[in-house]
Design an enzyme around this catalytic site. Sequence first.
Site, short mmCIF file in Angstrom:
data_model
loop_
_atom_site.label_atom_id
_atom_site.label_comp_id
_atom_site.label_asym_id
_atom_site.label_seq_id
_atom_site.Cartn_x
_atom_site.Cartn_y
_atom_site.Cartn_z
N LYS A 1 0.83 -1.21 0.00
CA LYS A 1 0.00 0.00 0.00
C LYS A 1 0.86 1.26 0.00
O LYS A 1 0.57 2.23 -0.68
CB LYS A 1 -0.93 0.01 1.22
N LYS B 1 -6.68 0.13 -11.86
CA LYS B 1 -7.35 -0.74 -10.90
C LYS B 1 -7.37 -2.19 -11.39
O LYS B 1 -7.14 -3.12 -10.62
CB LYS B 1 -8.78 -0.24 -10.71
N HIS C 1 18.29 -13.14 9.16
CA HIS C 1 18.87 -13.84 8.02
C HIS C 1 19.23 -12.87 6.90
O HIS C 1 19.44 -13.29 5.76
CB HIS C 1 17.91 -14.92 7.53
#
Length: 616
Positions: free
Chosen positions: A489, A611, A508
């Site tokens: 987002k 979209k 890691h």
Amino acid sequence: MCGIVGYVGPNSTIDVLLGGLKRLEYRGYDSAGIAVLTDGGELGTRKRAGKLGILAEDLTAAPLNDGHTGIGHTRWATHGGPTDGNAHPHLGDGGKLALIHNGIIENFAELKQELLDRGETFSSETDTEVAALLVGEVFRETGDLTQALRRVVARLEGAFTLLVMHQDRPGVVVGARRNSPLVIGLGEGENFLGSDVAAFVEHTKRAMEIGQDQIVTITPDGVEVTDFAGNEVPTREFEVAWDASAAEKGGWPSFMKKEISEEPEAVAKTLLGRVHDGRVTLPELAAIGELLDGVDRIVVIACGTAAYAGMLGKYALEAWARVPVDVELSHEFRYRDPVLSPTTLVVSVSQSGETMDTLMAVKYAKERGARTLSICNTQGSTIPRESDAVLYIHAGPEVAVASTKAFVAQVTALYLLGLDIAQRRGTMDADAVAAQVEELQNIPAKLDQVLESTATRIAEFAPWLGDTQSVLFLGRHVGYPVALEGALKLKEIAYIHAEGFAAGELKHGPIALIEPGQLVIVLVPSPRHDDSLHPKVVSNIQEIRARGARVIAIAEVGDVAVVPYADEVIRIPFAAPLFEPILGVVPLHIFAMELASAKGLDVDQPRNLAKSVTVE
Ligand code: M6R
């Protein structure tokens, strides 16, 4: 990508087209254009680079004559930059024919050369113009617009929705689709075509699906649908389940803000009618009921936010139904020769139901003998049509490019599926199912609490972070997909570099990124959960704090253990482990929106995106 609208009828065509394009603008906003057959019998076109508002202003400053036949387009650029010249419509037959297109014509270079050899000239860099010129040539020969489009689509490779109109055929718009969306709107003395029902829902809620490789001809009084060979095909009418007002901002500053506020309702709507007396009932799954009884593997395919919902679904499906679940990005899945069998269920998750990568992966799975279930929001869209069964999330139209309410609804639908399979297979007893059902039913109210308690606080501090160059998100177990969603987002609408990590992975490698001032947002599991995750995450926070990170913790109300190590704590109510991420994701949605708004960005229409990703 690209939004398409077509209209024939007695009303102002320009108003209908602009209204439809406004609702479809989420599909692409590089340029917009319309073609109208004026009452004087001339084809008028107007097209402008940039958002629809630029075209609308242009039409106000220099009005186009109105008429009763027209097509309109909003573009997400593929071939050729976002310029006036590349905007649709494109013209054929000496300017008497107008055509708009969504998709990609893969063999356009070869067709273009053929047209150039015949002396045709081009005025754009698009693949679309070849279709306009070709349809124009065949129309000159036959005088039949439907037949002309039929002859041309037989020569096109790739994915396309095409709409075409001609000056000599008033009251007629012809459309064709292959692997790209198109829906019919049925009115009284008027008819519509649109990329989705949003294009015409303010005029009619009666809609009709069009299948793949079909051609539709609309006139004010009729609709004719045939396949590419010209045979009549059966059609299916449906009623749009939401009102035009649902796709309006309704006083909100942005669609994203409105849709975040609708997250509680989206979950409630997904549950509506599907949970009774502590049990899950999903009659929609009847067509795959036999498979569900004996399913031995589930593969979830999706992209972006929908894939993160799929990752959460894996935790629940495996825990409850005891079926192994793989979650794969659709575009990776079908190019790696996956192992599938008739006892595999492939579950696609897609808000739009049109994501090309996911659609192709569904088709691929079917070809290889798997059964398919679609979890989808958009009625009349392609992926549900191509699937053996569909579970609609009923979240209502999601207009902002950033997916928010669909995410929580998709997770809810996957959880319902998990409980349904658990009931069928007897992997949970009735009390255990009832307990999870109760948790699900409590989520909307808890989401209301999250919105109420966090929105103002985040809006206060987010602007102070406007200069942030990079944000890391950490989560363990179900917090991990939420971390990925929070990072997506932020990248997508605030243009800030962000990464989501499984907190256990930190040592890691990613911990090397921590330097003084690095902002890290951590999803902290409840200390009341019957697992050992809370102290582990608190340790992770201490490790990054020791290296100078600034920490925002998303933690349960009353969790005091995080307080000494966090610069800011955002509180969420208690929820059982699998349900916590549905609450924890909301502050991350708000955070991205507030940060983007503080930077003065358009949160609904972020740059370079659309979209609905209908090209591969
Ligand atoms: O319509 P879909 O759910 O298939 O879309 C999938 C992704 O393109 C979508 O979730 C995308 O990642 C969103 N813009 C994220 O906010």
